[in-house]
Design a protein around this motif. Structure first.
Motif, mmCIF file in Angstrom:
data_model
loop_
_atom_site.group_PDB
_atom_site.id
_atom_site.type_symbol
_atom_site.label_atom_id
_atom_site.label_comp_id
_atom_site.label_asym_id
_atom_site.label_seq_id
_atom_site.Cartn_x
_atom_site.Cartn_y
_atom_site.Cartn_z
ATOM 1 N N ALA A 106 17.147 -22.092 -7.185
ATOM 2 C CA ALA A 106 16.982 -23.393 -7.829
ATOM 3 C C ALA A 106 16.499 -23.193 -9.266
ATOM 4 C CB ALA A 106 15.983 -24.252 -7.054
ATOM 5 N N ARG A 107 16.911 -24.112 -10.144
ATOM 6 C CA ARG A 107 16.445 -24.061 -11.528
ATOM 7 C C ARG A 107 14.942 -24.316 -11.570
ATOM 8 N NH1 ARG A 107 20.534 -24.163 -15.329
ATOM 9 N NH2 ARG A 107 22.597 -24.841 -14.574
ATOM 10 N N LYS A 111 10.334 -20.494 -15.039
ATOM 11 C CA LYS A 111 10.884 -19.180 -14.726
ATOM 12 C C LYS A 111 12.392 -19.091 -14.956
ATOM 13 C CE LYS A 111 7.363 -18.411 -11.176
ATOM 14 N NZ LYS A 111 7.150 -18.096 -9.742
ATOM 15 N N GLY A 112 13.015 -20.196 -15.240
ATOM 16 C CA GLY A 112 14.470 -20.192 -15.365
ATOM 17 C C GLY A 112 15.129 -20.518 -14.038
ATOM 18 N N PHE A 113 14.764 -19.770 -13.009
ATOM 19 C CA PHE A 113 15.233 -20.067 -11.658
ATOM 20 C C PHE A 113 14.324 -19.357 -10.659
ATOM 21 C CE2 PHE A 113 17.309 -16.129 -12.755
ATOM 22 C CZ PHE A 113 17.242 -15.373 -11.594
ATOM 23 N N THR A 114 14.315 -19.841 -9.442
ATOM 24 C CA THR A 114 13.554 -19.227 -8.358
ATOM 25 C C THR A 114 14.494 -18.979 -7.185
ATOM 26 O OG1 THR A 114 12.944 -21.391 -7.446
ATOM 27 C CG2 THR A 114 11.398 -20.371 -9.004
ATOM 28 N N ILE A 115 14.190 -17.941 -6.431
ATOM 29 C CA ILE A 115 14.979 -17.612 -5.251
ATOM 30 C C ILE A 115 14.079 -17.680 -4.026
ATOM 31 C CG2 ILE A 115 16.285 -15.814 -4.060
ATOM 32 C CD1 ILE A 115 17.264 -14.842 -6.729
ATOM 33 N N GLU A 116 14.554 -18.380 -3.022
ATOM 34 C CA GLU A 116 13.799 -18.528 -1.788
ATOM 35 C C GLU A 116 14.629 -18.006 -0.627
ATOM 36 O OE1 GLU A 116 12.808 -22.575 -1.266
ATOM 37 O OE2 GLU A 116 11.568 -22.731 -3.075
ATOM 38 N N LYS A 117 13.956 -17.310 0.277
ATOM 39 C CA LYS A 117 14.601 -16.882 1.509
ATOM 40 C C LYS A 117 14.158 -17.802 2.646
ATOM 41 C CE LYS A 117 15.134 -11.971 0.410
ATOM 42 N NZ LYS A 117 14.876 -10.575 0.854
ATOM 43 N N PRO A 118 15.023 -18.026 3.617
ATOM 44 C CA PRO A 118 14.633 -18.876 4.743
ATOM 45 C C PRO A 118 13.507 -18.244 5.544
ATOM 46 C CG PRO A 118 16.753 -17.832 5.168
ATOM 47 C CD PRO A 118 16.406 -17.528 3.746
ATOM 48 N N SER A 299 32.657 -11.847 9.513
ATOM 49 C CA SER A 299 31.972 -12.903 8.776
ATOM 50 C C SER A 299 32.440 -12.908 7.327
ATOM 51 C CB SER A 299 30.453 -12.711 8.826
ATOM 52 O OG SER A 299 30.075 -11.522 8.143
ATOM 53 N N THR A 300 32.072 -13.957 6.614
ATOM 54 C CA THR A 300 32.350 -14.068 5.193
ATOM 55 C C THR A 300 31.136 -14.667 4.506
ATOM 56 O OG1 THR A 300 33.946 -14.855 3.539
ATOM 57 C CG2 THR A 300 33.363 -16.384 5.307
ATOM 58 N N MET A 301 31.047 -14.501 3.216
ATOM 59 C CA MET A 301 29.949 -15.062 2.423
ATOM 60 C C MET A 301 30.466 -16.205 1.566
ATOM 61 S SD MET A 301 27.273 -13.201 3.142
ATOM 62 C CE MET A 301 26.845 -11.552 3.747
ATOM 63 N N GLU A 302 29.667 -17.243 1.445
ATOM 64 C CA GLU A 302 30.016 -18.383 0.601
ATOM 65 C C GLU A 302 28.819 -18.772 -0.245
ATOM 66 O OE1 GLU A 302 31.228 -21.479 3.241
ATOM 67 O OE2 GLU A 302 33.276 -20.701 3.463
ATOM 68 N N ASP A 303 29.060 -19.091 -1.511
ATOM 69 C CA ASP A 303 28.028 -19.648 -2.382
ATOM 70 C C ASP A 303 28.332 -21.123 -2.578
ATOM 71 O OD1 ASP A 303 26.733 -17.228 -2.691
ATOM 72 O OD2 ASP A 303 27.913 -16.668 -4.449
ATOM 73 N N VAL A 304 27.353 -21.954 -2.284
ATOM 74 C CA VAL A 304 27.530 -23.404 -2.341
ATOM 75 C C VAL A 304 26.529 -23.988 -3.326
ATOM 76 C CG1 VAL A 304 27.589 -25.546 -1.013
ATOM 77 C CG2 VAL A 304 28.252 -23.387 0.083
ATOM 78 N N THR A 305 27.009 -24.724 -4.296
ATOM 79 C CA THR A 305 26.156 -25.352 -5.307
ATOM 80 C C THR A 305 26.170 -26.860 -5.125
ATOM 81 O OG1 THR A 305 26.699 -23.584 -6.860
ATOM 82 C CG2 THR A 305 25.703 -25.569 -7.779
ATOM 83 N N GLY A 309 24.117 -29.172 -9.831
ATOM 84 C CA GLY A 309 24.077 -27.836 -10.408
ATOM 85 C C GLY A 309 22.683 -27.246 -10.469
ATOM 86 N N GLU A 310 21.734 -27.896 -9.805
ATOM 87 C CA GLU A 310 20.345 -27.444 -9.842
ATOM 88 C C GLU A 310 20.002 -26.466 -8.726
ATOM 89 O OE1 GLU A 310 17.951 -28.318 -12.139
ATOM 90 O OE2 GLU A 310 19.620 -29.226 -13.251
ATOM 91 N N ARG A 311 20.821 -26.449 -7.697
ATOM 92 C CA ARG A 311 20.468 -25.640 -6.524
ATOM 93 C C ARG A 311 21.730 -25.018 -5.931
ATOM 94 N NH1 ARG A 311 15.862 -25.497 -3.584
ATOM 95 N NH2 ARG A 311 15.963 -24.840 -1.401
#
Length: 405
Positions: A106-107, A111-118, A299-305, A309-311
């Protein structure tokens, strides 16, 4: 896990005869330890694995009718709890979910952006009603995902899927031995059978005899033994064990299908067999067979925005070697024909899986046959190749020049 031999002399505390109240006590004990108990229930005309609170939720008096492209639930003995064989669900849904969030970004103004893991805390799940073929499938996934190491000569895993490993470690397994085989079952010809041989915490055999409806429950682990000791019932005697053995022996003689011998070598020698084109005329490339299979793991990987465009989120979801895009690389898909995709599936499942993991990728549950819309039968396809190559050199079909210089 402790391997149990049903032919051994029963030991006090290891085997117990219980009634339905004993199974209710088992479910209550597991829930009391914080487990979500997942078991068989009737939903939408099929057996599904969902949360259960008591034996009243189980498919009482229900049996299934299965054949190629055919599945129906029918009425069976009134008191039977486990008269069905298997449905479209497998336990991989609980350990290797169809959709998994890997991380979100997320923006952030600072920090510019943050990354969170479940949240990495795995759920405590107790699986009630795991069939012997499904136990073997769990063991196969343990190898695939690096939980159970295997012979380095068969591609020993260097990495472990942490999510699968965490969920697997928290799982309590209650196996149910089979009292009947379905029309598409062929576990015995894949080296298995209707009786669990290990990999469980508790194993249950449902026994109907002379008006009595009992369950033989045996422990396969220390945790299972501790719970078994709390259940209401009586010590299993020799005649109880013999009655349970008769149940699985009857199922062993009812297999609806059989796999041809030495199928791994057979398929490896027939990669250009004309049968692949024949089966492709019927195959819809729908991927049903891989979705219901208890061992398929593509399996496959997908990036979903999101729309702002914030997350964004990275997701891993089930895929299939039957989809055109699965083999896509720069320039296009490698396997563009249905014949090549079917060949990839069956040869990996029955042949090259041995090279990777030291075992077959098929446990003979028959789901791929039952849930194929056009009734394509994996045992029939293998037999067709076997019969056409009988008496020929190098696995080359009679009357063709396939494979010859």
């Amino acid at each position: 896990m402790v391997h149990n031999d049903i032919h051994a002399t029963p030991a006090a505390g290891h085997r117990l005869i219980v009634g339905r109240d004993g199974l209710d006590a088992l479910i209550a004990a597991l829930r009391g330890e914080g487990y979500a108990v997942i078991g068989p229930r009737v939903r939408d005309g099929a057996i599904a694995y969902e949360p259960v609170d008591s034996t009243a939720d189980l498919p009482i008096g229900v049996i299934d009718e299965q054949n190629g492209g055919h599945y129906r639930l029918n009425t069976g003995p009134e008191e039977t709890l486990f008269g069905y064989t298997v449905g479209p669900h497998s336990w991989k849904r609980a350990l290797y979910p169809p959709r998994q969030s890997l991380w979100t970004a997320a923006r952030d103004a600072e920090k510019g952006f943050t990354i969170e893991k479940p949240d990495g805390t795995p759920p405590r799940q107790a699986f009630l009603g795991v069939r012997p073929c499904e136990l073997r499938a769990l063991g196969i996934h343990d190898r695939v995902f690096g939980v159970q190491p295997h012979d380095a000569g068969h591609g020993a895993q260097q990495f472990t899927d942490q999510g699968y490993a965490a969920r697997r470690a928290e799982a309590f397994v209650v196996a149910v031995n089979c009292g009947r085989a379905g029309g598409t079952c062929f576990c015995t010809s894949m080296g298995g059978g209707p009786q669990a041989e290990g990999g469980y915490d508790l194993a249950v055999t449902e026994i109907n005899r002379n008006g009595w409806h009992d369950f033989l429950v045996e422990a396969g682990s220390e945790h299972g033994r501790a719970i078994l000791d709390t259940l209401p019932g009586r010590r299993a005697e020799v005649y109880d064990v013999q009655a349970a053995q008769a149940v699985t022996d009857a199922a062993r003689g009812q297999m609806g299908r059989a796999m041809v011998p030495d199928v791994a070598d057979l398929l490896a020698k027939n990669l250009e067999h004309p049968r692949w084109a024949e089966v492709a005329k019927r195959c819809l490339s729908c991927a049903n067979c891989t979705m219901v299979c208890p061992t398929c793991f593509c399996s496959t990987m997908e990036d979903v925005t999101d729309l702002t465009g914030e997350r964004t989120e990275r997701v891993r979801r089930w895929d299939s070697c039957f989809t055109l895009d699965f083999s896509y690389i720069h320039g296009g898909s490698i396997r563009q024909s249905t014949a090549s995709r079917y060949r990839q599936w069956i040869t990996h499942k029955l042949s090259t899986w041995h090279e990777q993991f030291g075992t077959s990728g098929c446990v003979g549950c028959g789901r791929c046959i039952t849930w194929c819309p056009v009734g394509i039968d994996i045992t029939e396809e293998a037999r067709a190749i076997h019969d056409s190559t009988r008496g020929t050199a190098g696995g080359t079909p009679e009357g063709t020049n396939e494979g010859r210089a």
